[in-house]
Structures are given as structure tokens and as C-alpha cells.
Enzyme design. Structure first.
Site, PDB file in Angstrom:
ATOM      1  N   SER A   1      41.260  37.714  32.635  1.00 57.13           N
ATOM      2  CA  SER A   1      39.829  38.028  32.945  1.00 57.13           C
ATOM      3  C   SER A   1      39.609  39.372  32.244  1.00 57.13           C
ATOM      4  CB  SER A   1      39.336  37.663  34.015  1.00 57.13           C
ATOM      5  OG  SER A   1      37.997  38.121  34.082  1.00 57.13           O
TER       6      SER A   1
ATOM      7  N   GLY B   1      34.643  38.071  33.907  1.00 61.78           N
ATOM      8  CA  GLY B   1      33.959  37.658  35.336  1.00 61.78           C
ATOM      9  C   GLY B   1      32.609  37.606  35.206  1.00 61.78           C
TER      10      GLY B   1
ATOM     11  N   ASN C   1      37.532  36.608  41.867  1.00 66.38           N
ATOM     12  CA  ASN C   1      37.772  38.062  41.748  1.00 66.38           C
ATOM     13  C   ASN C   1      37.262  38.957  42.892  1.00 66.38           C
ATOM     14  OD1 ASN C   1      37.834  40.836  40.922  1.00 66.38           O
ATOM     15  ND2 ASN C   1      36.670  40.418  39.034  1.00 66.38           N
TER      16      ASN C   1
ATOM     17  N   CYS D   1      37.682  43.717  41.760  1.00 64.90           N
ATOM     18  CA  CYS D   1      37.537  44.878  40.864  1.00 64.90           C
ATOM     19  C   CYS D   1      37.047  45.993  41.388  1.00 64.90           C
ATOM     20  CB  CYS D   1      36.126  44.289  40.132  1.00 64.90           C
ATOM     21  SG  CYS D   1      35.534  45.404  38.869  1.00 64.90           S
TER      22      CYS D   1
ATOM     23  N   ASN E   1      45.317  42.646  39.601  1.00 58.30           N
ATOM     24  CA  ASN E   1      44.153  43.290  38.880  1.00 58.30           C
ATOM     25  C   ASN E   1      44.681  44.837  38.722  1.00 58.30           C
ATOM     26  OD1 ASN E   1      41.625  44.096  38.046  1.00 58.30           O
ATOM     27  ND2 ASN E   1      40.866  42.638  39.331  1.00 58.30           N
TER      28      ASN E   1
ATOM     29  N   GLY F   1      50.112  41.856  34.555  1.00 58.40           N
ATOM     30  CA  GLY F   1      50.300  43.494  34.753  1.00 58.40           C
ATOM     31  C   GLY F   1      51.149  43.863  33.692  1.00 58.40           C
ATOM     32  N   GLY F   2      50.697  44.345  32.513  1.00 62.42           N
ATOM     33  CA  GLY F   2      51.161  44.979  31.613  1.00 62.42           C
ATOM     34  C   GLY F   2      52.178  44.129  30.465  1.00 62.42           C
TER      35      GLY F   2
END
Lengths: 301, 274
Positions: free
Chosen positions: A18, A43, A124, A127, A189, A240-241
């Protein structure tokens, strides 16, 4: 390559993360959206959000900081203007939802559950760039569980809760949302970070802090996915990455059933489909019949 | 799938002035002719530090038999452009583009004024060339104002002298043309131009654009400005490169430089918010 997340069938384990893929249409000139396992849209909040003032992004070593602040069209305009386009594809559409209060999360969830063409919700609670809601729900297991219960009560769609890494014990939050009825968790996130402009001795971002993403955070993400996968029985979606197929498979090895590709889309709009192709190639070369055979095979002996 | 990432081959990359480089990149013809004001994202394949691609406007292009060659004018300001400056002939680069919308030409306008600060000369030079050729505008109707730090950083003067009747130059240190800022230089002449019949195209540092914005406020001048912001995706997805503009009913809105721009109506840009 097919995987299943709480009844949500994905033709392959690769989804978009997202906030990195707009509403899908931004990337439809570059790739065939039908090839994706799933699209997680930007989002959505109850009302349109302006977002944070610029500058919003700053490059860092092996990644970037962002403090966009959930600029989005709002749930009604999404359903009216963005969803019809997504419906024309044979792909799982996951709506990422955000609220400033539990009641707002519930309202957004209700609106999306009534719309045709949304296949799951991703909540979510993580954030780092908004003043209200977001991280304030996700950093506390009780608050995260409470939001999860509210959303759960509003929808029959699979509920995925997106977790923040900005906590001491992410597994505790994962267990709390599992108990509250989450069908899956997705993580991580962005990590809260700061970039300093030495010329002005001020921050590079107007918001001062931002969320760090990109390959720089991959080791942290892998560690957290591994921890969470051992702590819950519901499926884990890892991110993540991730830049390539090997990265994606590493997440599956430590326990992810599916993955999301985020910042990689920025430097290569074809990243997702190249990762899917790369995973298929890996399975073929290693004579693995089903990608699910990779899940949770992390060998610490 | 109209848009794509192209592998380009560097056919030339030279320092034309201290810290200013001109890179020519050979691309397949399918890249298409870029519009003036459009830009590309450029990166070295497989390199993850710097992580993001760099947005650079297109300075000129030529169609050869089997390839399209684009020229990118850039100044070395950080790690990304430093690495670009070290690329030798034959190097491969990833080019994403052409991106964004270009400058527009309202045909009812009679006069064109270009105001460039520093590297802002790049997209404006291509626009001047295009107007000369496609809109068949006579040289007499086009005036170019250039501001730069020193004589050394005034670039492409010969090309502009061919295109425009009047090319006014100023430098911060007075080493070429008048001493002072380009906005001041233009301001002295402003009465020469009929506000409603003049189209102004501008590109330059924030301070220059902000000063122009003040100068034109409340006037009938129309000014299209090409803006620059730090950029990540360049597809319109990440919402990272926004600027504050007056949206519907004059309310503040954040528009994306990559997808909604990079060219904006200067009168719509809100400066106090950024």
C-alpha cells in the site's frame, strides 16, 4: 505459485504494498496487472485527505524516508472512480483502510464491504506520518485488538492487519490482533526515521520524521516476520525492502505465506512481475513443485 | 503498455562547463519524440546507492535512422549526479520516460518570453526550438532572459541566439551581461510586453520562481513554470513530489510534479505553504 490467505486466493504470493502502487492505474502502462497476486491500494480514509506539506521524501542510503501523510481520494471517490478500473482485471484487490478513530475505521470498512470488487481489507494501524490514528492504534496491543474487532464486526471480507515495526514486541501486537479476529497480519510498515540537512541544520522533511523503506530495512523486516510467524497461527504477509525474487523467497522461508513489494516499484515499475518471474525460475531450477513448500522452512539447526 | 523502461547507451558525456555536463543517450526509436518540458528518470542498472533514479529534463533530441538520441544537461550537485558524471561512452543507463506533461502553446499569444535560471535553461531551450519550428514563430516574437552565477555557467547561448531575437543575460557576479538577478532583468522590460498577449515560460531555482510569482500576481500575464522536486516513483503513485497549488474553488491541494506537472500555471502555485 498459488497461495491462500484466509480464503483469499492469490494466483502467486506477490502483492503490491500500500502507498507504493497508487490505485493500480498508475502502473497499468508498465505491467499487466492480471499477472499480480494482489494489489493493495493506497490507504483509504473516510474523507479525502490532503496529506502532509512538502518536502515529503528524502533518499537515504539503501532506501528512502517518506512522510506523505496518507494523501488519498477518500473511500467514496475510490469506490466511484478507482474501483471500476480495478474490477476489469482478474486480480485480488485489497483495500488498505485508515481512520482517525475506531468509528472511522468501521465506516470505511463497511463502505468497502458493500462495494463490489474488493476482496480483502488491510487495516493500517501503523502509519507513522499522521497525527491521529495510525501508529497510535498499532503500537499498543490492546488498541490494535480493539480496532481489529470493530473492523471484523463490519465485514465478511478477510481482514489483514498491517503492523508497525516501531514497537518493542511486535509478536505481542500480532497475537493481540489474531485473538481479536484478524485473518492475517502483514508486516512491516516503515520504520520511523530522521534525515538532517547539515546546511540548514534542519530536517529534510517538513514533517521532521518519516518512514524508512527500501532494502535498508530488509534485515529488520525478516527478523520481525520470523518472530511473528512463530507466534501466531494466522498467515503472515511479509514485506520490507524486497527488491528481487531471492528477497521475496527469504521472507517465505522465515514464515511468510505471501509478500508485498513496495519501494522497489519506485525504482523499477516492473519490479513485481520481474519478481514473480524470478520466483518461478527459482522453483524450476530447484525442482520445487509448489511455492508453498518454501514457507516456514527456515533452518536454524 | 505504452510506457516503459529503456536501456540507453551513453554516446557522449562531457563536462561543458565546470560542474555542468551534457550527456547524450542513445535510445530505441520506440521511445518516441519527447515534448518540450518532459523529463526522464535516469539510473544505473543494479546500483542501489544512490537508491532512487534522478529526474532530468530533456535538453534536446535528434532522430537518427535507427535510434533516438536525447541530450540531458545536468549540474553535479550530489552523489547521484556525481556518479552520472563519471559514466563513459558506451555505458548503459536505465531511462524511464518521457515523463510528465510538456509546456503548452496557446496560439492566440503573440509574444513569448523565456526566463531561465541556471540549469533551468534546459527545458526552455527545447521549447524555444520547438516553437520556432512547429509554431513557426518568428525570431522577433521570442525573447530569452538567462540568469546564471557566472559567465562560466551560461550554457547554450549560441543555440538561443539563433532561435530568439533578443537574448538577455545576467550573472550574479557580472562576469557576463548585467550584474544581478534574472527576475530584476525581466522586470525592467516588463512594460514592453502586452500582458494578455504574452506567454511566459520559466524554469529555475525556487527563489527565482517565487520572485516571478510575486511579480505576476494579479497581472494578466500567463506563466507556465517547470518545477523541480525530489522524486521517487515518477509514475504518480508515491505522492512524494507534490507542490501546493490552488485546486478546485481555490482550496489548497497537493499536486504531483511528476504526473500533474512538471509544468504548472505559476498563478496556481501557492508558495507560502511550501
Amino acid at each position: 505459485m498459488e497461495v491462500n490467505i484466509a480464503g483469499l486466493r492469490l494466483k502467486n504470493p506477490v502483492m503490491t504494498a500500500s502507498g507504493t502502487f497508487g490505485y493500480g492505474e498508475e502502473y497499468s502502462d508498465y505491467i499487466d496487472l492480471n499477472e499480480l497476486g494482489g494489489i493493495v491500494v493506497k490507504g483509504l480514509s473516510l474523507k479525502p485527505r490532503l496529506g502532509n506539506p512538502p518536502p515529503r521524501i528524502m533518499e537515504t542510503t539503501g532506501g528512502m524516508l517518506n512522510a506523505v501523510g496518507l494523501q488519498n481520494v477518500g473511500v467514496d471517490l475510490f469506490i466511484e472512480q478507482k474501483l471500476p478500473f480495478l474490477r476489469s482485471f482478474d486480480v485480488a484487490v485489497i483495500a488498505n483502510i485508515y481512520g482517525e478513530s475506531e468509528a472511522e475505521y468501521a465506516q470505511v470498512a463497511r463502505a468497502l464491504s458493500r462495494a463490489s470488487g474488493v476482496h480483502a481489507l488491510e487495516v493500517n494501524v501503523s502509519c507513522p506520518n499522521v497525527k491521529k490514528g495510525g501508529l497510535s492504534f498499532g503500537a499498543d496491543p490492546k488498541a490494535a485488538a480493539s480496532v481489529t474487532r470493530r473492523v471484523r464486526a463490519e465485514t465478511d471480507l478477510p481482514v489483514i492487519v498491517k503492523l508497525t515495526p516501531n514497537v518493542t514486541d511486535i509478536a505481542a501486537v500480532a497475537r493481540a490482533v489474531e485473538e481479536a479476529g484478524a485473518d492475517a497480519v502483514s508486516l512491516i510498515n516503515t520504520l520511523t526515521g530522521l534525515s538532517v540537512d547539515l546546511t540548514t541544520r534542519g530536517p529534510h522533511l517538513k514533517n521532521i520524521t518519516g518512514g524508512l523503506s527500501g532494502p535498508a530495512i530488509k534485515p529488520v523486516a525478516l527478523r520481525m516476520v520470523w518472530q511473528v510467524a512463530q507466534s501466531v497461527d494466522i498467515p503472515v504477509i511479509g514485506m520490507g525492502g524486497i527488491l528481487d525474487a531471492e528477497d521475496a523467497l527469504e521472507f517465505m522461508v522465515v514464515g511468510a505465506t505471501a509478500v508485498q513489494v513496495g519501494t522497489a516499484n519506485f525504482i523499477n515499475p516492473r519490479a513485481t512481475v520481474e519478481i514473480i518471474g524470478g520466483m518461478e525460475h527459482y522453483l524450476k531450477v530447484h525442482q520445487i513443485k509448489d511455492v508453498r513448500e518454501m514457507i516456514g522452512t527456515f533452518n536454524v539447526a | 503498455m505504452a510506457k516503459d523502461i529503456y536501456i540507453g547507451e551513453v554516446s557522449e558525456n562531457k563536462e561543458i562547463r565546470p560542474d555542468y555536463y551534457l550527456m547524450k543517450v542513445k535510445l530505441p526509436l520506440s521511445f518516441g519524440n519527447p515534448l518540450p518540458g518532459q523529463f526522464v528518470m535516469i539510473r544505473i542498472a543494479g546500483l542501489h546507492d544512490p537508491f532512487l533514479s534522478r529526474p532530468i529534463s530533456i535538453y534536446s533530441f535528434e532522430r537518427a535512422k535507427s535510434a533516438l538520441i536525447i541530450a540531458l544537461l545536468y549540474r553535479v550537485v550530489g552523489k547521484g549526479t556525481q556518479i552520472l558524471s563519471g559514466l563513459i561512452k558506451g555505458s548503459q543507463v536505465e531511462i524511464h520516460g518521457p515523463l510528465g506533461g510538456g509546456f503548452e502553446w496557446p496560439e492566440q499569444k503573440k509574444q513569448v518570453v523565456f526566463i531561465a535560471g541556471g540549469i533551468g535553461i534546459a527545458p526552455l531551450s527545447l521549447m524555444a526550438e520547438t516553437l520556432c519550428r512547429d509554431a513557426c514563430l518568428p525570431r522577433e516574437s521570442m525573447t530569452f532572459y538567462i540568469g546564471a552565477q557566472t559567465a562560466q555557467s551560461v550554457i547554450g547561448l549560441e543555440r538561443l541566439n539563433d532561435l530568439c531575437y533578443n537574448v538577455h543575460v545576467c550573472t550574479d557576479d557580472g562576469s557576463l551581461g548585467r550584474k544581478g538577478l534574472v527576475t530584476g532583468l525581466f522586470q525592467k522590460d516588463i512594460k514592453k510586453y502586452p500582458a494578455d498577449a504574452t506567454m511566459v515560460y520559466a524554469c529555475g531555482p525556487k527563489g527565482m520562481v517565487r520572485a516571478l510569482s510575486k511579480l505576476f500576481r494579479g497581472s494578466a500575464f500567463q506563466c507556465q513554470v517547470s518545477l523541480e522536486e525530489r522524486m521517487a516513483c515518477a509514475t504518480g503513485a508515491c505522492m512524494g513530489c507534490v507542490v501546493a497549488v490552488r485546486g478546485e474553488q481555490g482550496a489548497l491541494a497537493y499536486k504531483r510534479v511528476c504526473a500533474d506537472g512538471p509544468v504548472f500555471d505559476l498563478q496556481q502555485v501557492i508558495w507560502d505553504e511550501t
